[in-house]
Design a protein around this motif. Sequence first.
Motif, PDB file in Angstrom:
ATOM      1  N   ILE A  40       0.853  -1.183   0.000  1.00  0.00           N
ATOM      2  CA  ILE A  40       0.000   0.000   0.000  1.00  0.00           C
ATOM      3  C   ILE A  40       0.896   1.242   0.000  1.00  0.00           C
ATOM      4  CG2 ILE A  40      -1.914   1.202   1.106  1.00  0.00           C
ATOM      5  CD1 ILE A  40      -2.641  -1.653   0.355  1.00  0.00           C
ATOM      6  N   ILE A  41       0.637   2.135  -0.929  1.00  0.00           N
ATOM      7  CA  ILE A  41       1.360   3.413  -0.966  1.00  0.00           C
ATOM      8  C   ILE A  41       0.590   4.433  -0.139  1.00  0.00           C
ATOM      9  CG2 ILE A  41       2.177   5.305  -2.425  1.00  0.00           C
ATOM     10  CD1 ILE A  41       2.330   3.305  -4.744  1.00  0.00           C
ATOM     11  N   SER A  42       1.285   5.089   0.759  1.00  0.00           N
ATOM     12  CA  SER A  42       0.734   6.228   1.480  1.00  0.00           C
ATOM     13  C   SER A  42       1.662   7.415   1.227  1.00  0.00           C
ATOM     14  CB  SER A  42       0.597   5.911   2.970  1.00  0.00           C
ATOM     15  OG  SER A  42      -0.064   6.976   3.642  1.00  0.00           O
ATOM     16  N   ARG A  43       1.536   8.475   2.019  1.00  0.00           N
ATOM     17  CA  ARG A  43       2.340   9.667   1.780  1.00  0.00           C
ATOM     18  C   ARG A  43       2.956  10.194   3.070  1.00  0.00           C
ATOM     19  NH1 ARG A  43      -1.899  13.507  -1.103  1.00  0.00           N
ATOM     20  NH2 ARG A  43      -3.122  12.790   0.683  1.00  0.00           N
ATOM     21  N   GLN A  44       4.089  10.829   2.956  1.00  0.00           N
ATOM     22  CA  GLN A  44       4.669  11.510   4.093  1.00  0.00           C
ATOM     23  C   GLN A  44       3.677  12.563   4.602  1.00  0.00           C
ATOM     24  OE1 GLN A  44       7.445  10.583   5.527  1.00  0.00           O
ATOM     25  NE2 GLN A  44       8.055   9.137   3.941  1.00  0.00           N
ATOM     26  N   LYS A  45       3.529  12.642   5.910  1.00  0.00           N
ATOM     27  CA  LYS A  45       2.643  13.579   6.609  1.00  0.00           C
ATOM     28  C   LYS A  45       1.164  13.201   6.502  1.00  0.00           C
ATOM     29  CE  LYS A  45       4.064  17.655   7.599  1.00  0.00           C
ATOM     30  NZ  LYS A  45       4.426  19.097   7.630  1.00  0.00           N
ATOM     31  N   SER A  56       0.781   2.576  10.451  1.00  0.00           N
ATOM     32  CA  SER A  56       1.848   2.366   9.474  1.00  0.00           C
ATOM     33  C   SER A  56       1.583   3.185   8.211  1.00  0.00           C
ATOM     34  CB  SER A  56       1.968   0.882   9.128  1.00  0.00           C
ATOM     35  OG  SER A  56       2.386   0.123  10.241  1.00  0.00           O
ATOM     36  N   LEU A  57       0.314   3.275   7.804  1.00  0.00           N
ATOM     37  CA  LEU A  57      -0.045   4.110   6.666  1.00  0.00           C
ATOM     38  C   LEU A  57       0.215   5.577   6.961  1.00  0.00           C
ATOM     39  CD1 LEU A  57      -3.477   2.463   5.731  1.00  0.00           C
ATOM     40  CD2 LEU A  57      -1.292   2.115   4.561  1.00  0.00           C
ATOM     41  N   THR A  58      -0.020   5.966   8.199  1.00  0.00           N
ATOM     42  CA  THR A  58       0.249   7.338   8.626  1.00  0.00           C
ATOM     43  C   THR A  58       1.717   7.664   8.381  1.00  0.00           C
ATOM     44  OG1 THR A  58      -1.555   7.407  10.234  1.00  0.00           O
ATOM     45  CG2 THR A  58       0.343   8.835  10.663  1.00  0.00           C
ATOM     46  N   GLY A  59       1.973   8.860   7.888  1.00  0.00           N
ATOM     47  CA  GLY A  59       3.339   9.253   7.547  1.00  0.00           C
ATOM     48  C   GLY A  59       3.914  10.289   8.480  1.00  0.00           C
ATOM     49  N   LEU A  60       3.679  10.120   9.792  1.00  0.00           N
ATOM     50  CA  LEU A  60       4.142  11.070  10.796  1.00  0.00           C
ATOM     51  C   LEU A  60       5.065  10.371  11.789  1.00  0.00           C
ATOM     52  CD1 LEU A  60       0.696  12.789  11.381  1.00  0.00           C
ATOM     53  CD2 LEU A  60       2.647  13.781  10.173  1.00  0.00           C
ATOM     54  N   VAL A  64       4.633   1.591   1.918  1.00  0.00           N
ATOM     55  CA  VAL A  64       5.677   2.487   1.418  1.00  0.00           C
ATOM     56  C   VAL A  64       5.094   3.889   1.308  1.00  0.00           C
ATOM     57  CG1 VAL A  64       7.016   0.734   0.201  1.00  0.00           C
ATOM     58  CG2 VAL A  64       5.125   1.867  -0.975  1.00  0.00           C
ATOM     59  N   HIS A  65       5.939   4.893   1.512  1.00  0.00           N
ATOM     60  CA  HIS A  65       5.472   6.278   1.516  1.00  0.00           C
ATOM     61  C   HIS A  65       6.091   7.067   0.377  1.00  0.00           C
ATOM     62  CE1 HIS A  65       4.534   5.061   5.678  1.00  0.00           C
ATOM     63  NE2 HIS A  65       3.576   5.972   5.590  1.00  0.00           N
ATOM     64  N   THR A  66       5.243   7.866  -0.273  1.00  0.00           N
ATOM     65  CA  THR A  66       5.714   8.774  -1.311  1.00  0.00           C
ATOM     66  C   THR A  66       5.615  10.208  -0.799  1.00  0.00           C
ATOM     67  OG1 THR A  66       5.566   9.268  -3.677  1.00  0.00           O
ATOM     68  CG2 THR A  66       3.480   9.032  -2.489  1.00  0.00           C
ATOM     69  N   ASP A  67       5.915  11.174  -1.673  1.00  0.00           N
ATOM     70  CA  ASP A  67       6.086  12.555  -1.243  1.00  0.00           C
ATOM     71  C   ASP A  67       4.799  13.210  -0.752  1.00  0.00           C
ATOM     72  OD1 ASP A  67       8.985  13.109  -2.463  1.00  0.00           O
ATOM     73  OD2 ASP A  67       7.799  12.018  -3.957  1.00  0.00           O
ATOM     74  N   CYS A  68       4.960  14.181   0.137  1.00  0.00           N
ATOM     75  CA  CYS A  68       3.859  15.012   0.614  1.00  0.00           C
ATOM     76  C   CYS A  68       3.629  16.157  -0.384  1.00  0.00           C
ATOM     77  CB  CYS A  68       4.213  15.591   1.982  1.00  0.00           C
ATOM     78  SG  CYS A  68       3.025  16.797   2.601  1.00  0.00           S
ATOM     79  N   PRO A  69       2.387  16.396  -0.804  1.00  0.00           N
ATOM     80  CA  PRO A  69       2.107  17.408  -1.825  1.00  0.00           C
ATOM     81  C   PRO A  69       1.933  18.823  -1.261  1.00  0.00           C
ATOM     82  CG  PRO A  69       0.100  16.258  -1.323  1.00  0.00           C
ATOM     83  CD  PRO A  69       1.167  15.615  -0.479  1.00  0.00           C
ATOM     84  N   HIS A  70       2.856  19.242  -0.391  1.00  0.00           N
ATOM     85  CA  HIS A  70       2.770  20.563   0.230  1.00  0.00           C
ATOM     86  C   HIS A  70       3.739  21.503  -0.483  1.00  0.00           C
ATOM     87  CE1 HIS A  70       2.945  23.156   4.144  1.00  0.00           C
ATOM     88  NE2 HIS A  70       2.332  23.760   3.138  1.00  0.00           N
ATOM     89  N   PHE A  71       3.212  22.292  -1.397  1.00  0.00           N
ATOM     90  CA  PHE A  71       4.051  23.137  -2.242  1.00  0.00           C
ATOM     91  C   PHE A  71       4.814  24.183  -1.425  1.00  0.00           C
ATOM     92  CE2 PHE A  71       4.419  26.925  -5.097  1.00  0.00           C
ATOM     93  CZ  PHE A  71       5.389  26.401  -5.946  1.00  0.00           C
TER      94      PHE A  71
END
Length: 462
Positions: free
Chosen positions: A146-151, A162-166, A181-188
Amino acid sequence: MLDQPPLTNLQTRDIEAVLHPYTPLHKLKTNGPLVIERGEGVFVYDTQGRDYIEGMSGLWCAGLGFGDEEMVEAATRQLRTLPYYHLFGAKGMEPAIELAEKLKEIAPVPISKVFFTSSGSEANDTQVKLAWYMNNAMGRPNKKKIISRQKAYHGVTIMAASLTGLPYNHIGWDLPVDRVVHTDCPHFYRFGEAGETEVEFVARLVKSLRDLIEREGPGTIAAMIAEPIMGAGGVIVPPATYFAEIQKVLDEHDIMMISDEVINGFGRTGNWWGAQTMGMTPKTISAAKQLTAAYAPLGAVLVPQDVYDAYVSHSEKIGTFGHGFTYGGHPLGCALGVKAIEIYQRRDILGHVRNMTPTFEARLKKIADHPLVGEVRSAGLVGGVEMVADKATKRSFDPKKGVGAQIAKFCENRRVILRAIGDTIAFCPPMVITEAELNELFDRFELALADAEAWVSREGLR
């Protein structure tokens, strides 16, 4: 820091008996808890009779505020009729049936079946189990990551955490587990590179996701889970094109999108679902919180027909569908879910959120000029104010100084309850808030912000 008054008897009893979640336990004995006695509308009252504007809807969930008589009557009626039953072993109850029908009716994508849980964490935990179960049924035993995201924030059960990215959900807890696994956080604002446009930022995140999928192997990845607007990671609103571009990559590799609507759902962003606001096309959906307006615990997983068909196939092979919760589909929660959706529709809560949004945005924009504020961001009636030590460079405060937590305390002293997420102050008022109450919320926050500026300057925290 502020002088701490003597602890009351209730505070002392609390300290001696209660283990508090998401609390710096090492400070609790000195500072004590804020003990809330009652609530009415958008206000809650402590045991000393002081009123507070509940600017977070409790935990992003009390969308109808406190003390709604229709909700109380619905709860009383259900408790007198059938206070508890379950859905195990092909048992049914009208409240669960009716709520499932209503959720299918308002879902943003075609939905066939609804599985009930007790919370959002259980819903997201269930999403993972169901993805594994589905892929086993389809003869794809390796398609499980499962792909999740940082933050990201998806809950606190072992898999949901585990899905949580904090970091604070992982450090000390032996998490995350395998298959996440975690991918990038979309915080511009925080992660965009110098000179990079939002479109270029999205393109870089899409490439990063594609690289991750190719590195892990698309045949090993079942799903990506995402909040339309990230809540407990700091109220992060992704760029407008983000989800449409992400979806293309997922579709290429037969990876389904799970929308975590636990915070976003039921009108919070001005639409029924955050997915509609942010242009997502999910395969399955997790819901909770405002599903019952927080008048009882309840969560739900919404699945389409083809996914359900895989469950049926595997149930036939194994002999049963071996998953469920004692309180999943509790008749009280379901009856309140039915009533909450009815109220959202009859009182046009979505329209009210849209009407209040310009005032919410205007007051946030005014705050953006404050020397402590780096960025304000919002959608509908959910927003975040990110504090920085230096506006020009976006330099954050030293995390050890606890600036965000202290600002939340200043807010409390000014009788408005908001939540510090690191150094971001989150806003999520009840969706029934009036314009006058919304302005009062921000008036109180601005006083707290002045207190914070004086404290930061006095202590030399910049």
